[in-house]
Design a protein around this motif. Structure first.
Motif, short mmCIF file in Angstrom:
data_model
loop_
_atom_site.label_atom_id
_atom_site.label_comp_id
_atom_site.label_asym_id
_atom_site.label_seq_id
_atom_site.Cartn_x
_atom_site.Cartn_y
_atom_site.Cartn_z
N ASN A 143 48.54 59.12 47.74
CA ASN A 143 47.15 58.83 46.54
C ASN A 143 47.26 58.02 46.20
N VAL A 144 48.29 57.16 46.22
CA VAL A 144 47.78 55.39 45.37
C VAL A 144 47.47 54.23 46.33
N ILE A 145 46.59 53.73 46.33
CA ILE A 145 46.08 52.92 46.97
C ILE A 145 47.21 51.27 46.47
N PRO A 146 48.72 51.19 47.30
CA PRO A 146 49.08 49.63 47.20
C PRO A 146 48.15 48.76 46.21
N THR A 147 49.35 47.70 45.54
CA THR A 147 48.59 47.00 45.05
C THR A 147 49.16 45.85 45.85
N VAL A 148 49.93 46.62 46.35
CA VAL A 148 51.03 44.90 47.34
C VAL A 148 51.66 45.05 48.71
N VAL A 149 51.27 44.55 49.68
CA VAL A 149 51.51 45.13 51.32
C VAL A 149 52.98 44.01 51.36
N GLY A 195 38.52 50.35 43.64
CA GLY A 195 39.98 48.94 43.37
C GLY A 195 39.94 48.04 45.19
N SER A 196 40.44 47.23 45.23
CA SER A 196 40.91 46.95 46.85
C SER A 196 42.49 47.20 47.15
N MET A 237 51.41 30.72 61.09
CA MET A 237 51.14 32.07 60.64
C MET A 237 49.81 32.02 59.46
N GLU A 238 50.50 30.92 58.49
CA GLU A 238 49.65 30.57 56.95
C GLU A 238 48.64 31.19 57.53
N ARG A 239 47.54 30.48 58.71
CA ARG A 239 45.97 30.14 58.73
C ARG A 239 45.76 31.73 58.75
N VAL A 240 46.27 32.64 59.68
CA VAL A 240 46.04 34.02 59.41
C VAL A 240 46.02 34.74 58.61
N VAL A 241 47.16 34.11 57.94
CA VAL A 241 47.74 35.84 56.62
C VAL A 241 46.52 34.79 55.49
N SER A 242 46.57 34.05 55.62
CA SER A 242 44.77 32.98 54.24
C SER A 242 43.69 33.46 55.06
N GLY A 243 43.31 33.30 56.38
CA GLY A 243 41.81 33.89 57.16
C GLY A 243 41.85 35.09 56.11
N VAL A 244 42.63 36.41 57.02
CA VAL A 244 42.57 37.53 56.38
C VAL A 244 41.78 38.21 55.21
N THR A 245 43.10 37.67 54.58
CA THR A 245 42.81 37.82 52.78
C THR A 245 41.10 37.33 52.54
N ALA A 246 41.59 36.27 52.71
CA ALA A 246 40.45 35.83 52.56
C ALA A 246 38.77 36.91 52.39
N ALA A 247 39.18 37.16 53.64
CA ALA A 247 37.78 37.93 54.08
C ALA A 247 37.71 39.24 53.87
N ALA A 248 38.90 40.00 53.59
CA ALA A 248 38.81 40.77 52.77
C ALA A 248 38.87 41.01 50.63
N GLY A 249 38.60 39.50 50.58
CA GLY A 249 38.59 39.32 48.97
C GLY A 249 40.55 39.95 48.32
N ILE A 276 55.99 38.22 54.50
CA ILE A 276 54.19 37.73 53.28
C ILE A 276 53.57 38.96 52.59
N GLU A 277 53.43 38.59 51.20
CA GLU A 277 53.00 40.04 50.88
C GLU A 277 51.59 39.79 50.48
N VAL A 278 51.22 41.08 50.64
CA VAL A 278 49.05 40.85 50.31
C VAL A 278 48.67 41.79 49.00
N LEU A 279 48.24 40.98 48.12
CA LEU A 279 48.25 41.53 46.96
C LEU A 279 46.82 41.70 46.90
N ALA A 280 46.47 42.71 45.85
CA ALA A 280 45.30 44.10 45.92
C ALA A 280 45.11 44.29 44.60
N ASP A 281 44.20 44.59 44.32
CA ASP A 281 43.52 45.46 42.69
C ASP A 281 44.41 47.07 43.02
N GLY A 282 44.59 47.83 44.18
CA GLY A 282 44.66 48.60 44.11
C GLY A 282 44.13 50.05 43.86
#
Ligand SMILES: [Zn+2]
Ligand SMILES: [Zn+2]
Length: 384
Positions: free
Chosen positions: A239-245, A196-197, A266-278, A181-187
């Motif tokens: 001191n750097v928020i990552p762009t990917v976990v 950022g995110s 699993m995909e339902r959980v991943v998509s729900g949690v990431t959507a909630a965090a934008g 699972i890759e969680v993608l953000a702006d960092g």
């Protein structure tokens, strides 16, 4: 030939020359040469180093297949007996040297006899440890080139008295599935996360939420499963928020339906949690090995024969499933089958060291028991 002496010599020789999956060239030559010595037709190259020995008697169109795996594991052996591994970094730490020898012992005995009617297929499978050998044999036509009415396999099990059989009428072992699972953000800057995110908080929430699939969505009795997140990586710094976990791990369960459910949940959980965090995500789920499930009537045959060979008290015909996995499961989807476990010796006694440990050794006392079981099974299934 004095089989009881020869079979131990074969096993000890094989133990000195362990080779890992799809590289078992010397081992495969040894097996093929023995089968040919016994007058058994051999077809090689079924699943790269794999092969099928074919022995026909009489006129019956009935058949039976017996499978032994023959690869070793990438472990440095720590035994110091004279037949310890001569191949550095490799050892027969799972007892496949014993499995080969038992099936060769049966092949020899059957080649000397005329008391069955039909065809016996001796299936020697490579690369069981990486879970790819059975598939490779199937892709090379194991079940389309030959008509196999049923297929059987046995594996030694330390911790159980030598020669005790565990035969399940249904589930034997779990499927093995890997996920990423890759969680993608702006960092962003650790001091100013609002600019950022942040994928780390969402990834941690995902790790916790995934466990709810096992504990809240699946039937605790009838759909047992395990889900383990085993690896977490980020591209961030103190001191750097990552762009990917990236979260990776493994799930095990006992039916194809549960496996499919977990994959989608699993995909339902991943998509729900990431959507909630934008945030957004990538998700991969891959099946490595299917669950090992025996056919009830084929298992009943194995139980009957095992009781004849080792006695009623040494056969457990309703053993509980194990959460480990086996690629024999792919063969099980093709023809009726039975996978059994057979005791290699109690813990602390000869043969009692656990599989894959550097001091493990297959118990020679099991060799003739296993070979005789195969012979009796053939007589039972291909009566003259
Ligand atoms: Zn094994
Ligand atoms: Zn193994």
């Amino acid at each position: 030939m004095n089989l009881s002496k020869e079979i131990i010599e074969w096993r000890h020789h094989l133990h000195t020359i362990p080779e890992i999956g799809f590289e078992e060239a010397v081992t495969a030559d040894f097996i093929a040469n023995k089968l040919q010595e016994f007058g058994i037709e051999v077809v090689r190259g079924i699943g790269k180093t794999g092969m099928v020995g074919i022995l026909k008697r009489g006129t019956s169109t009935k058949s039976i297949a017996l499978r032994a795996d023959f690869d070793a594991i990438p472990v440095e052996e720590q035994n110091d007996f004279c037949y310890a591994s001569k191949n550095s970094g490799m050892m027969h730490g799972c007892g496949h040297d014993g499995h080969i020898s038992m099936l060769l012992g049966a092949a020899y005995q059957l080649s000397q006899q005329d008391d069955f009617d039909g065809t016996v297929y001796f299936v020697f499978q490579p690369a069981e440890e990486q879970g790819t050998g059975a598939k490779a044999m199937i892709e090379d036509g194991l079940f389309t080139r030959w008509k196999m009415d049923s297929i059987y396999a046995m594996h030694n099990l330390p911790g159980l008295p030598v020669g005790d059989f565990l035969i399940s009428p249904s589930s034997v072992m779990a499927s093995e599935n890997h996920f990423k699972i890759e969680v993608l953000a702006d960092g962003g800057h650790a001091a100013m996360p609002h600019l950022g995110s942040d994928p780390v908080i969402a990834a941690c929430n995902i790790v916790s939420a995934l466990q709810s699939i096992i504990t809240r969505n699946l039937d605790a009795i009838h759909e047992p499963a395990v889900l383990s997140v085993t690896d977490i990586k980020t591209n961030g710094g103190a001191n750097v928020i990552p762009t990917v976990v990236t979260l990776s791990g493994d799930t095990r369960c006992f039916t194809d339906e549960t496996q499919e459910y977990i994959k989608q949940a699993m995909e339902r959980v991943v998509s729900g949690v990431t959507a909630a965090a934008g945030l957004s995500y990538n998700y991969e789920f891959s099946n490595c090995v299917l669950s090992t499930v025996n056919d009830a009537s084929t298992s009943a045959i194995a139980v009957r024969v095992a009781k004849k060979v080792v006695g009623e008290s040494k056969v457990n015909d309703n053993c509980k499933p194990y959460c480990i996995s086996e690629d024999f499961s792919f063969m099980q989807r093709e023809v009726p089958s039975c996978y059994m476990l057979v005791g290699n010796g109690l813990a602390g006694e000869k043969g009692g060291t656990a599989l894959h440990l550097p001091h493990y050794d297959f118990n020679d006392d099991l060799l003739l028991i296993g070979a005789n079981f195969w012979v009796e099974l053939v007589r039972d299934q291909l009566p003259k």
